[in-house]
Each structure stands twice: as structure tokens, then as C-alpha cells.
Design an enzyme around this catalytic site. Structure first.
Site, short mmCIF file in Angstrom:
data_model
loop_
_atom_site.label_atom_id
_atom_site.label_comp_id
_atom_site.label_asym_id
_atom_site.label_seq_id
_atom_site.Cartn_x
_atom_site.Cartn_y
_atom_site.Cartn_z
N GLN A 74 23.04 -66.50 56.11
CA GLN A 74 22.44 -67.35 55.07
C GLN A 74 20.93 -67.51 55.30
O GLN A 74 20.34 -68.54 54.97
CB GLN A 74 23.12 -68.71 55.02
N SER A 75 20.28 -66.50 55.84
CA SER A 75 18.84 -66.57 56.12
C SER A 75 18.02 -66.70 54.84
O SER A 75 18.10 -65.86 53.94
CB SER A 75 18.43 -65.29 56.87
N ASN A 76 17.22 -67.75 54.77
CA ASN A 76 16.28 -67.90 53.65
C ASN A 76 15.15 -66.88 53.75
O ASN A 76 14.62 -66.41 52.75
CB ASN A 76 15.70 -69.31 53.64
#
Ligand SMILES: *Cc1c(COP(=O)(O)O)cnc(C)c1O
Length: 305
Positions: free
Chosen positions: A57-59
Site C-alpha cells: 500500500q505504498s503511497n
């Protein structure tokens, strides 16, 4: 944020918010500022493909995909873990933005770096030039964008006493410290890396060697890491509720929710006081809310004083 400030016992003019979640690129967030510089560097170097890495879920991964789309550069995202059955939140956006996803398996930081290097080598073997954007966009070039952000903030609020910010890969806090000095920046460790203080320190020293900064100069709260990166706690839930219900501001469960909880704890402990000007740096992360297993359905935390 007058209603939140007053709710916490501060004055109506004491608590402010800097909306770095509202940039126009790819859903917004702090990584956009860093990418403006790291992508420029990759292009100057002649990259024809860009590779970066992160959590599922890396922005940062999502915004690298967006920046690549905007610049016409293909993007490869090397992500921790295995291909999930359902793709939500940032992952859904990574796909929509056209990034190529590579799953590195259950690896540590070094393993992830090795997987990125393997992708770069594979690209080179087919005659391509792969630009590697570091984890979280946090090298000295990326962190320099937050030195500029710190100056921008000071211009907007010359009477600033403190900025509260989430710490992941460290570049955001390091840049702010370089611009504002260590006493005016409170970092809230999110547990994204095992050595947050060392990383912030290293980047600060790279940006401003003459400051002679040491680890003890830095104000980093590590009490909100709780059971680890991404694990939701009641402190974080309470912060998410309070920001939403007093100001209509949405925090994410991984980064800004923790920073919000650190801010609230600081007020309750008396380290953040009435009559000072405190700015909460909203660093983005909203898509992560929709990729988090534990937030839905919402469970209320009883109010506290
Ligand atoms: C990456 C991230 C941070 C932390 O920034 P670093 O520069 O990596 O320390 C904070 N908030 C959000 C929403 C992020 O995506």
C-alpha cells in the site's frame, strides 16, 4: 483547525494544518514534492524506465506511477509480499496508472533493494536505462524538496513554533529539520523502517552538514509504532475520529493517523501547549484507508478527556 484545537484544550488560533495531501498529481501526498526532483534527476540521466519499491500500500509507489504517467516514462514497482487476490487502495491505483508490478516475496529492506537491482539489471540487459528512485523517495535530492517545503511553511506562517509530521523513510522530517531547525519539528515514527532516527539524521546531515546535527537533537516520538507498521490501534482510531468529526479532515491509518495521535498525545502530556503555533503536516495517504483490512466497518473509540 480551530475546532480540533479547542476540543483538545488549545486556543482557536493555535492549531493549523498544511495540506500536502491536496497536490494535483495522482491523489496527492508528500511523495509528489520529492518526485518532482527525483524524477527530474532520472530524466536528466537519460532513464527510459523508472523503478522504485515499497510496501503493497505504498503511497510513494502510487505517486511514482502517477509521475511516470505524467512524464511518459514506464514505471516498475517492486513491492513486498505476494500478489494478493484482491487489489484495493493504492494497488488498484497503481494498476490504473499503468505501472508494472513485481512481487518480491517476504523480504526485508535489503531483500527489497536486491529485487530492485535485479529489475534494473534485467532492463539493462535489454538495452534499457533504468532510473532507480529510492525507497520512499528519501535520498538527499528527495529530502531537499522538504527543505523547500519548510521554507514555504515559514513564509506562510512566520510565527510557527512547531510542525508535527509522520516519519516513514525519513526524508520529509529531515528536510523540515534542515529548514526549521530540530526544535520546531516533531516526528512521529510509523514503524516503516527499523532505524527511523538514523535515517532522518543521515539525510539532515547530507542536506546541512554545517549544522553538526546529532541524534539527540531530533524530536521523534516512537510510542505510536505500537504493534508495528500499518497495525491500527485505538490511539490512531481516536485521532482519525477527532480530525474527521471536528474538522472534516480525513487521516489515513498508517501515517497521518499516527501523526495525529502523536499530536493529541503531545497536547495531553503538555509538550504542545496553548499560545504556541502548531502546524500538522497532512502528508496524504487517503488511498491507504481503502486498502486497509481493519478499518471497515468503522469501530468507534469511546471519547477521552
Ligand atoms: C511516505 C509517507 C510519509 C512519511 O514520509 P517519509 O519522507 O517517508 O518519512 C508520511 N505520510 C504519508 C501519507 C506517506 O505516504
Amino acid at each position: 483547525m480551530p475546532r480540533l484545537g479547542v476540543h483538545l484544550g488549545l486556543g482557536p488560533d493555535d492549531l493549523w494544518i498544511k495540506r500536502d495531501d491536496l497536490f494535483g498529481l495522482g491523489g496527492g501526498g508528500n511523495k509528489a514534492r520529492k518526485l518532482e526532483r527525483t524524477m527530474a534527476q532520472a530524466m536528466q540521466w537519460g532513464a527510459d524506465v523508472v523503478i522504485t519499491s515499497g510496501a503493497p500500500q505504498s503511497n510513494h509507489a502510487r505517486l511514482t506511477a502517477a509521475a511516470g504517467a505524467r512524464l511518459g516514462l514506464p514505471v516498475v514497482l517492486v513491492l513486498e509480499g505476494v500478489d494478493p487476490d484482491t487489489e484495493s487502495g493504492n494497488l488498484l491505483l497503481d494498476r490504473m496508472l499503468g505501472a508494472h508490478l513485481v512481487w518480491a516475496g517476504e523480504v526485508d529492506g535489503e531483500g527489497l533493494e536486491a529485487a530492485v537491482q535485479a529489475e534494473a539489471d534485467a532492463a539493462a540487459s535489454t538495452g534499457r536505462k533504468a532510473g532507480i528512485i529510492p525507497f520512499g523517495g528519501s535520498n538527499a535530492v528527495g529530502a531537499g524538496a522538504y527543505e523547500e517545503a519548510g521554507r514555504e511553511l515559514l513564509h506562510q506562517m512566520p510565527t510557527l513554533d512547531r510542525v508535527v509530521v509522520a516519519v516513514g523513510s525519513g526524508g520529509t522530517m529531515a528536510g523540515l529539520v534542515s529548514a526549521l531547525g530540530p526544535d520546531r519539528v516533531t516526528g512521529v515514527d510509523t514503524g516503516a523502517v527499523p532505524d527511523a532516527v538514523e535515517r532522518v539524521l543521515g539525510l539532515w546531515q547530507a542536506l546541512d552538514p554545517s549544522a553538526g546535527g546529532t541524534a539527540t537533537d531530533l524530536v521523534v516520538r516512537d510510542d505510536l509504532v505500537g504493534r508495528g507498521y500499518g497495525v491500527l490501534s485505538d490511539d490512531i482510531r481516536e485521532a482519525m475520529q477527532l480530525f474527521a468529526r471536528t474538522e472534516g479532515v480525513i487521516l489515513d491509518p498508517v501515517y497521518t493517523g499516527r501523526a495525529g495521535a502523536g499530536l493529541i498525545s503531545g497536547v495531553r502530556e503538555g509538550t504542545i501547549t496553548a499560545g504556541e503555533r502548531t502546524v500538522f503536516l497532512h502528508s496524504g495517504g487517503l488511498p491507504g484507508l481503502f486498502g486497509h483490512a481493519d478499518v471497515s466497518p468503522w469501530r468507534d473509540v469511546p471519547p477521552r478527556d
